[in-house]
Design a protein around this motif. Structure first.
Motif, PDB file in Angstrom:
ATOM      1  N   ILE A 109       6.309  -5.349  -0.283  1.00 50.32           N
ATOM      2  CA  ILE A 109       4.942  -4.805  -0.343  1.00 50.32           C
ATOM      3  C   ILE A 109       4.562  -4.387  -1.768  1.00 50.32           C
ATOM      4  O   ILE A 109       3.922  -3.354  -1.988  1.00 50.32           O
ATOM      5  CB  ILE A 109       4.697  -3.646   0.663  1.00 50.32           C
ATOM      6  N   GLY A 110       4.964  -5.223  -2.722  1.00 48.61           N
ATOM      7  CA  GLY A 110       4.573  -5.016  -4.112  1.00 48.61           C
ATOM      8  C   GLY A 110       5.550  -4.229  -4.947  1.00 48.61           C
ATOM      9  O   GLY A 110       5.456  -4.210  -6.179  1.00 48.61           O
ATOM     10  N   ILE A 138       4.041   2.591   7.139  1.00 46.40           N
ATOM     11  CA  ILE A 138       4.053   1.543   6.110  1.00 46.40           C
ATOM     12  C   ILE A 138       5.491   1.143   5.785  1.00 46.40           C
ATOM     13  O   ILE A 138       5.817  -0.048   5.663  1.00 46.40           O
ATOM     14  CB  ILE A 138       3.306   2.002   4.844  1.00 46.40           C
ATOM     15  N   ALA A 186       6.988  -2.518   6.653  1.00 45.91           N
ATOM     16  CA  ALA A 186       7.521  -3.385   5.599  1.00 45.91           C
ATOM     17  C   ALA A 186       8.924  -3.879   5.949  1.00 45.91           C
ATOM     18  O   ALA A 186       9.252  -5.060   5.759  1.00 45.91           O
ATOM     19  CB  ALA A 186       7.536  -2.629   4.274  1.00 45.91           C
ATOM     20  N   PHE A 245      -8.667  -5.647   1.744  1.00 45.84           N
ATOM     21  CA  PHE A 245      -7.688  -4.636   1.346  1.00 45.84           C
ATOM     22  C   PHE A 245      -6.972  -4.058   2.559  1.00 45.84           C
ATOM     23  O   PHE A 245      -5.742  -3.972   2.593  1.00 45.84           O
ATOM     24  CB  PHE A 245      -8.369  -3.511   0.561  1.00 45.84           C
ATOM     25  N   GLY A 281      -4.729  -6.633   4.107  1.00 43.35           N
ATOM     26  CA  GLY A 281      -3.610  -7.027   3.266  1.00 43.35           C
ATOM     27  C   GLY A 281      -2.517  -5.985   3.155  1.00 43.35           C
ATOM     28  O   GLY A 281      -1.356  -6.343   2.954  1.00 43.35           O
ATOM     29  N   TYR A 282      -2.875  -4.688   3.267  1.00 45.13           N
ATOM     30  CA  TYR A 282      -1.854  -3.691   2.992  1.00 45.13           C
ATOM     31  C   TYR A 282      -1.500  -2.777   4.156  1.00 45.13           C
ATOM     32  O   TYR A 282      -0.459  -2.108   4.117  1.00 45.13           O
ATOM     33  CB  TYR A 282      -2.262  -2.818   1.795  1.00 45.13           C
ATOM     34  N   THR A 283      -2.314  -2.717   5.184  1.00 44.05           N
ATOM     35  CA  THR A 283      -2.003  -1.771   6.265  1.00 44.05           C
ATOM     36  C   THR A 283      -1.722  -2.438   7.604  1.00 44.05           C
ATOM     37  O   THR A 283      -1.515  -1.739   8.593  1.00 44.05           O
ATOM     38  CB  THR A 283      -3.152  -0.753   6.447  1.00 44.05           C
TER      39      THR A 283
END
Length: 443
Positions: free
Chosen positions: A24-25, A59, A63, A328, A331-333
């Motif tokens: 996740i980055g 999160i 992940a 957003f 993509g992230y949550t």
């Protein structure tokens, strides 16, 4: 340049430096450090409440489960990958009492009382509709409801036929398995269905609900798996799959009808504007629902956003803002949301308890029939069969809004959320009307 220097340059060009592996980055060591902090808080009972503890824990777990699902053979290609591991992995943590009760309560409150699910779906509905090609949205919506009906008729008919053949009974299979599976989830489906059935059948609503819930839960699980399988099957089959595009567009209109809306550069202020628009549209749906109680607020929200898009009432800047916020959030949550679905909405015990041969056969038959019926009628309406089967079929057979997210994530087609929500909300309301008719017909 010397020959030695030339060799070094050639090696650098032939073997460019590999991009560092991230989760996740984050670089792996930093992600592990963050994970250790969160897990220490969970174990010691020091996890903050509210959305801070909810986001941090969900999160991180999302992940981890996504990494497992993405790199596990068979699961990553046929069973939905990270999405299905997130849901059932987190559900297993609750079922086997691995997560402390306080942590489960924090996540559950964040998902339900804190409204994270609604927050996520509001962003997806608003951004995905406003980001669609306007002409394509208008053409697809008109033809979508027949595809839903195709899946419902096929599912009900198959349940009656197979229920008779295996000794379960046609009436019982239709009323207690097919209807709840195709009925719009728990709150908008199984609960009102139990009320509809209780008095005519001289049963308590709780007793009816206990019969329906395993079918609903298992149907949701089968739908998620089927979504992953359909995604795999559709790869490389352009005649069956639009790779996320629902409507088949003729060549002479392809450029005009499939060209995405022109996107503005990513901008933090635009994303903030998009968040306000998403929450405002959601608020409007709930406000309007007070005066139209027979229609679910999600459906009212979808209709409102679609009308704004169809008539071009919003300047492009605001449409782009909503779309950036949607991208957003998606993509992230998404991983965090899927963990929440597993924690709060997926009861592994109910699914395990329902594992009888007759029950499993009927649930699988209902889901397959929904896929085939919606895919066949969808093709007649000008849709790609894979996309029609996923949205008009599986998103009727799953567990409402939570199931929509899980199914579309497993199918890698989150951009189809508006049509999934039409299935769950408008299609779910139709099933309640159908249930009222059927219960009187069978008595």
């Amino acid at each position: 340049m010397s020959s030695e220097q030339a060799v070094v340059v050639n090696e650098q060009l032939s073997h460019p430096e590999k991009k560092a592996y991230t989760i996740i980055g984050f670089p792996v060591p930093l992600f592990l450090l963050l994970t250790a902090v969160v897990f220490a808080a969970i174990v010691t009972g020091r996890l903050p409440g509210g959305m801070i503890g909810g986001f941090a824990s969900m999160i991180i777990l999302g992940a981890i489960f996504f990494e497992i699902g993405t790199h596990t053979p068979i699961v990553n290609t046929y069973l939905g990958g990270g999405a299905i591991v997130c849901i059932f992995g987190s559900s297993a943590l609750v079922y086997f009492n691995i997560l402390p009760e306080a942590t489960v309560a924090t996540m559950d409150t964040f998902m339900k009382g804190g409204g994270f699910l609604d927050f996520y779906i509001a962003a997806l509905i608003t951004g995905s509709i406003l980001g669609m090609n306007r002409k394509l949205l208008i053409k697809a919506s008109i033809r979508y409801l027949p595809a839903i009906l195709g899946g419902v008729i096929a599912a009900m008919g198959a349940a009656a036929l197979v229920g008779t053949l295996i000794g379960f009974g046609a009436r019982e299979a239709m009323l207690f398995i097919a209807l709840p599976i195709m009925g719009g989830g728990m709150g908008a489906g199984a609960v009102p269905l139990s009320q509809i059935f209780a008095q005519p059948l001289n049963l308590e609503p709780e007793g009816v609900l206990s019969i329906m819930v395993p079918a609903l839960a298992m149907g949701n699980a089968v739908s998620i798996v089927a979504a992953g399988l359909l995604n795999k099957y559709g790869k490389g089959r352009p005649n069956l799959s639009g790779e996320g595009q629902l409507m088949i567009v003729k060549e002479d209109n392809a450029k005009e009808d499939t060209q995405p809306e022109k996107e503005l550069p990513l901008d933090v202020k635009l994303m903030g504007m998009g968040m306000l628009m998403a929450t405002a549209f959601f608020t409007w749906g709930n406000f309007l629902g007070q005066f139209l109680p027979s229609i679910h607020p999600y459906a009212l929200m979808i209709i409102t956003v679609a009308v704004f898009k169809a008539f071009g009432w919003l300047p492009h800047k605001f449409e782009s803002a909503a779309n950036q916020w949607f991208r957003f959030i998606m993509g992230y949550t998404t991983g965090a949301l899927l963990v929440g679905i597993g924690i709060s909405y997926t009861n592994l015990g109910q699914i395990i308890a329902a594992f009888t041969i007759q029950y499993i056969i009927l649930v699988v038959v209902v889901v397959i029939a929904a896929i085939l019926g919606s895919g066949f009628v969808g093709r007649l309406m000008g849709f790609y069969p894979i996309e029609a089967s996923i949205t008009a079929g599986l998103c009727m057979a799953n567990m409402g809004g939570t199931g929509d997210v899980a199914v579309l994530s497993a199918a890698d087609r989150m951009e189809l959320m508006p049509f999934a929500q039409i299935s769950s909300r408008i299609g779910g309301a139709f099933m309640l009307i159908l249930a009222s008719f059927l219960i009187n017909l069978f008595l």
